[in-house]
Design a protein around this motif. Structure first.
Motif, short mmCIF file in Angstrom:
data_model
loop_
_atom_site.label_atom_id
_atom_site.label_comp_id
_atom_site.label_asym_id
_atom_site.label_seq_id
_atom_site.Cartn_x
_atom_site.Cartn_y
_atom_site.Cartn_z
N PRO A 128 113.65 89.83 66.84
CA PRO A 128 113.85 91.04 66.03
C PRO A 128 113.81 90.75 64.54
CG PRO A 128 115.46 90.92 67.81
CD PRO A 128 114.80 89.59 67.75
N ARG A 129 114.39 89.62 64.13
CA ARG A 129 114.43 89.30 62.72
C ARG A 129 113.04 89.06 62.15
NH1 ARG A 129 116.41 84.26 62.36
NH2 ARG A 129 114.74 83.36 61.09
N MET A 130 112.15 88.46 62.98
CA MET A 130 110.80 88.13 62.52
C MET A 130 109.79 89.24 62.82
SD MET A 130 111.27 85.26 61.05
CE MET A 130 109.58 84.71 60.79
N GLY A 131 110.22 90.30 63.52
CA GLY A 131 109.32 91.40 63.81
C GLY A 131 108.36 91.14 64.96
N TRP A 132 108.78 90.32 65.93
CA TRP A 132 107.92 89.93 67.05
C TRP A 132 108.33 90.59 68.36
CZ3 TRP A 132 108.79 84.07 65.65
CH2 TRP A 132 108.10 83.79 64.44
N THR A 133 108.95 91.73 68.30
CA THR A 133 109.52 92.33 69.50
C THR A 133 108.48 92.79 70.51
OG1 THR A 133 109.66 94.45 68.31
CG2 THR A 133 111.63 93.06 68.34
N SER A 134 107.23 93.00 70.08
CA SER A 134 106.21 93.49 71.02
C SER A 134 105.59 92.36 71.84
CB SER A 134 105.11 94.22 70.26
OG SER A 134 104.38 93.34 69.42
N ILE A 135 105.88 91.11 71.50
CA ILE A 135 105.27 89.96 72.19
C ILE A 135 106.17 89.49 73.32
CG2 ILE A 135 104.38 87.62 71.94
CD1 ILE A 135 104.08 88.16 68.94
N PRO A 136 105.73 89.56 74.58
CA PRO A 136 106.50 88.95 75.67
C PRO A 136 106.60 87.44 75.42
CG PRO A 136 104.78 90.39 76.53
CD PRO A 136 104.49 90.21 75.07
N TRP A 137 107.82 86.90 75.42
CA TRP A 137 108.02 85.50 75.03
C TRP A 137 108.95 84.84 76.04
CZ3 TRP A 137 107.37 84.34 69.28
CH2 TRP A 137 107.37 82.96 69.03
N TYR A 138 108.44 83.79 76.70
CA TYR A 138 109.17 83.15 77.78
C TYR A 138 109.55 81.72 77.42
CZ TYR A 138 107.31 87.10 80.40
OH TYR A 138 107.00 88.37 80.83
N THR A 139 110.54 81.20 78.13
CA THR A 139 111.02 79.84 77.94
C THR A 139 110.41 78.93 78.99
OG1 THR A 139 113.12 80.65 77.05
CG2 THR A 139 113.06 78.37 77.83
N LEU A 140 109.81 77.83 78.55
CA LEU A 140 109.24 76.84 79.46
C LEU A 140 110.36 76.10 80.19
CD1 LEU A 140 106.65 75.46 76.92
CD2 LEU A 140 106.03 76.50 79.10
N THR A 141 110.17 75.85 81.48
CA THR A 141 111.19 75.15 82.27
C THR A 141 110.64 73.95 83.02
OG1 THR A 141 110.86 76.50 84.26
CG2 THR A 141 112.42 77.34 82.61
N ASP A 142 109.32 73.72 82.93
CA ASP A 142 108.72 72.64 83.72
C ASP A 142 107.56 72.01 82.95
OD1 ASP A 142 106.71 74.59 84.02
OD2 ASP A 142 107.52 75.27 85.94
N ASP A 143 106.53 71.55 83.66
CA ASP A 143 105.43 70.82 83.04
C ASP A 143 104.23 71.69 82.68
OD1 ASP A 143 106.83 68.44 83.28
OD2 ASP A 143 106.01 68.00 85.26
#
Length: 259
Positions: A128-143
């Motif tokens: 929200p602070r950077m204005g990127w709310t429209s981008i789906p953004w996921y956390t990597l958990t593997d390789d």
């Protein structure tokens, strides 16, 4: 600083027209390169990958959001990257700043997603602070990052699915990522391209007439409204032209507000 010469308006226009010829050659070459991408072989993705999203764990297949194509950008918002925890890396932040409204990609059956090592609480604070709310953004958990060439460097992977089967179709990194962010640049690296009838694509690929699918970003859920407006606009242009239909280019060169 040694600047170019100062010329008259006529000389400037002549110089611009001379350069335009070369720019058209470059445009045609870029179209031809995109056509080659659409004929790239596909690589089956046989390994299972998991990502953390705002609503919990997600598979690579779920990142498609039921669409046919998926574009994944590996951004560096990671604990060991400069800027943490207040920022993602400078370059990846600039890429995120350039991303156009993904709804236009969605209209071409394509999903865009960013992935990084930053946790979802960290992303919920940053986006929200950077204005990127429209981008789906996921956390990597593997390789996933190591397997797809983006472990130590940024990069953009394109995928397509056939039912539940997933295939890697293209990859770009380094300076290739500089042009990413616009709707057309993203579509040009996908397996199906812009999906417009002027494109040189293999037989049977999804295509529709140029401009017909374009819409305002808040009305893709109401195509019947847009089609009515386009019909009215086309009729008004026809009347202004004295009954002669307005010419619509067939080579991907848009005219403003083409019906």
């Amino acid at each position: 600083m040694k600047t170019p010469s100062i010329v008259s308006a006529q000389e400037w226009d002549a110089a611009r027209q001379e350069l335009l010829v070369k720019e058209k050659v470059l445009t045609r070459a870029r179209d031809a390169m995109a056509a080659e991408r659409r004929r790239m072989p596909w690589l089956a993705v046989e390994k299972e990958y998991r990502f953390e999203g705002p609503e919990g764990s997600r598979s690579l297949l779920e990142l498609f959001e039921d669409r046919r194509q998926l574009i994944v950008y590996r951004a560096f918002f990671d604990p060991d990257v400069y800027g943490w925890p207040d920022h993602a890396c400078h370059g990846c932040s600039m890429v995120a700043d350039q991303v156009a409204n993904p709804v236009h990609l969605n209209a071409r059956d394509t999903t865009l997603a960013f992935v990084s090592r930053g946790s979802q609480p960290d992303l919920a604070r940053l986006k929200p602070r950077m204005g990127w709310t429209s981008i789906p953004w996921y956390t990597l958990t593997d390789d996933f990052d190591r397997d797809f060439g983006v472990d130590q460097w940024h990069g953009t992977n394109a995928f397509v699915r056939d039912g539940d089967a997933i295939y890697r179709t293209y990859f770009v990194d380094n300076r290739g990522d500089e042009v990413m962010g616009g709707t057309w640049s993203y579509l040009d690296i996908t397996a199906f391209g812009r999906q417009e009838s002027w494109e040189d694509s293999p037989e049977g690929y999804p295509q529709s007439a140029p401009y017909d699918w374009w819409n305002w970003n808040d009305e893709y859920d109401h195509p019947e409204l847009e089609q009515g407006r386009k019909a009215e606009f086309a009729a008004s242009r026809l009347a202004l032209a004295g009954g002669a239909p307005a010419a619509v280019p067939a080579t991907g060169e848009a005219t403003c507000c083409s019906p």
